[in-house]
Design a protein around this motif. Structure first.
Motif, PDB file in Angstrom:
ATOM      1  N   ALA A  23       0.416  -1.186   0.166  1.00 47.87           N
ATOM      2  CA  ALA A  23       0.118   0.185  -0.200  1.00 47.87           C
ATOM      3  C   ALA A  23       1.203   1.415  -0.273  1.00 47.87           C
ATOM      4  O   ALA A  23       0.128   2.027  -0.266  1.00 47.87           O
ATOM      5  CB  ALA A  23      -1.002   0.364   1.374  1.00 47.87           C
ATOM      6  N   GLN A  33       2.010   2.387  -3.451  1.00 48.02           N
ATOM      7  CA  GLN A  33       1.181   2.402  -4.645  1.00 48.02           C
ATOM      8  C   GLN A  33       1.054   4.463  -4.361  1.00 48.02           C
ATOM      9  O   GLN A  33      -0.003   4.982  -4.716  1.00 48.02           O
ATOM     10  CB  GLN A  33      -0.342   2.310  -4.026  1.00 48.02           C
ATOM     11  N   PHE A  35      -3.213   4.550  -3.869  1.00 50.68           N
ATOM     12  CA  PHE A  35      -3.969   3.969  -2.111  1.00 50.68           C
ATOM     13  C   PHE A  35      -4.838   4.508  -1.979  1.00 50.68           C
ATOM     14  O   PHE A  35      -6.343   3.549  -1.330  1.00 50.68           O
ATOM     15  CB  PHE A  35      -3.008   3.729  -1.505  1.00 50.68           C
ATOM     16  N   LEU A  83      -8.419   4.541  -3.874  1.00 49.03           N
ATOM     17  CA  LEU A  83      -9.376   3.221  -3.769  1.00 49.03           C
ATOM     18  C   LEU A  83     -10.586   3.248  -3.766  1.00 49.03           C
ATOM     19  O   LEU A  83     -10.470   4.156  -2.364  1.00 49.03           O
ATOM     20  CB  LEU A  83      -8.173   1.791  -3.304  1.00 49.03           C
ATOM     21  N   GLN A 120      -9.934   0.776   0.689  1.00 49.07           N
ATOM     22  CA  GLN A 120      -9.133   0.108   1.053  1.00 49.07           C
ATOM     23  C   GLN A 120      -8.423  -1.403   1.896  1.00 49.07           C
ATOM     24  O   GLN A 120      -7.664  -1.502   1.774  1.00 49.07           O
ATOM     25  CB  GLN A 120      -7.877   1.379   1.530  1.00 49.07           C
ATOM     26  N   TRP A 159      -8.703  -3.599  -0.744  1.00 48.76           N
ATOM     27  CA  TRP A 159      -7.786  -4.018  -1.474  1.00 48.76           C
ATOM     28  C   TRP A 159      -6.497  -4.664  -0.204  1.00 48.76           C
ATOM     29  O   TRP A 159      -5.746  -5.716  -1.264  1.00 48.76           O
ATOM     30  CB  TRP A 159      -7.410  -2.622  -1.376  1.00 48.76           C
ATOM     31  N   THR A 202      -7.156  -8.557   0.165  1.00 46.11           N
ATOM     32  CA  THR A 202      -6.854  -9.212  -1.393  1.00 46.11           C
ATOM     33  C   THR A 202      -5.604  -9.646  -1.451  1.00 46.11           C
ATOM     34  O   THR A 202      -5.221 -10.535  -1.659  1.00 46.11           O
ATOM     35  CB  THR A 202      -7.501  -8.755  -2.989  1.00 46.11           C
ATOM     36  N   VAL A 203      -4.536  -8.400  -1.110  1.00 47.93           N
ATOM     37  CA  VAL A 203      -3.001  -8.603  -1.755  1.00 47.93           C
ATOM     38  C   VAL A 203      -3.019  -9.744  -0.039  1.00 47.93           C
ATOM     39  O   VAL A 203      -1.711 -10.419  -0.580  1.00 47.93           O
ATOM     40  CB  VAL A 203      -2.762  -7.064  -1.108  1.00 47.93           C
ATOM     41  N   GLN A 256     -15.151 -11.083  -6.282  1.00 48.76           N
ATOM     42  CA  GLN A 256     -13.602 -10.868  -5.633  1.00 48.76           C
ATOM     43  C   GLN A 256     -12.356 -12.512  -5.618  1.00 48.76           C
ATOM     44  O   GLN A 256     -11.542 -12.403  -6.266  1.00 48.76           O
ATOM     45  CB  GLN A 256     -13.222 -10.928  -3.572  1.00 48.76           C
TER      46      GLN A 256
END
Length: 164
Positions: free
Chosen positions: A43, A46, A50, A53, A56, A59, A62-63, A132
């Motif tokens: 993040a 980014q 970031f 988004l 956040q 995201w 998911t990462v 997702q």
């Protein structure tokens, strides 16, 4: 506000939730914390993207999940020998019920565990999980039902063994 300050605010608000979610998926506190920390490092990388988004925390989740998947893929041998390596172990303050839940989650198949965790711990809707994971919403619902049924049996077995 700088990009790093924004990430810090998101960190303060989301870190604990994300670690608990990753712990439910992987069952290992160290791996869960590593995955979330890795997500926050990405993040920071980014920059201002970031902050722009829409969600956040989603995201970051998911990462972190991708980090866990990659780690499992590339470190199967390491995971087998890790319990035999001596050293200090960081502890989380977890209730016996939480420990039982994580142990039960580890016993169900990964695809069911992931959906149950995202729905019940990360409070995502079936539609959000579907997007997702890239699977139909009906598949998510089926996995939720199967996962809950398996967990119910495992947790009821745990309760019965406590009272014997």
């Amino acid at each position: 506000m700088s990009d790093k300050q924004f990430v810090r605010e998101v960190y303060d608000a989301s870190y604990g939730r994300l670690v608990i979610q990753m712990l439910a998926v992987c069952g290992d506190p160290g791996d869960a914390e590593d995955a979330v920390q890795e997500a926050f490092v990405k993040a920071i990388g980014q920059g201002s993207r970031f902050e722009k988004l829409a969600n956040q925390e989603a995201w970051l989740r998911t990462v972190a999940l991708n980090h866990l998947r990659n780690r499992w893929r590339h470190n199967s041998v390491f995971r087998k020998i890790m319990p035999r390596i001596p050293g200090a172990v960081a502890t989380l303050d977890l209730s016996p019920d939480h420990v039982a839940l994580v142990a039960a989650l580890r016993k169900i198949p990964y695809d069911l565990r992931l959906v149950v965790t995202l729905h019940h711990i990360a409070d995502q809707t079936t539609a959000e999980i579907s997007r997702q994971l890239g699977v139909p919403e009906g598949t998510v619902k089926t996995r939720l039902v199967k996962g809950r049924n398996m967990l119910a049996k495992l947790l009821s077995d745990h309760e019965e063994s406590k009272h014997v």
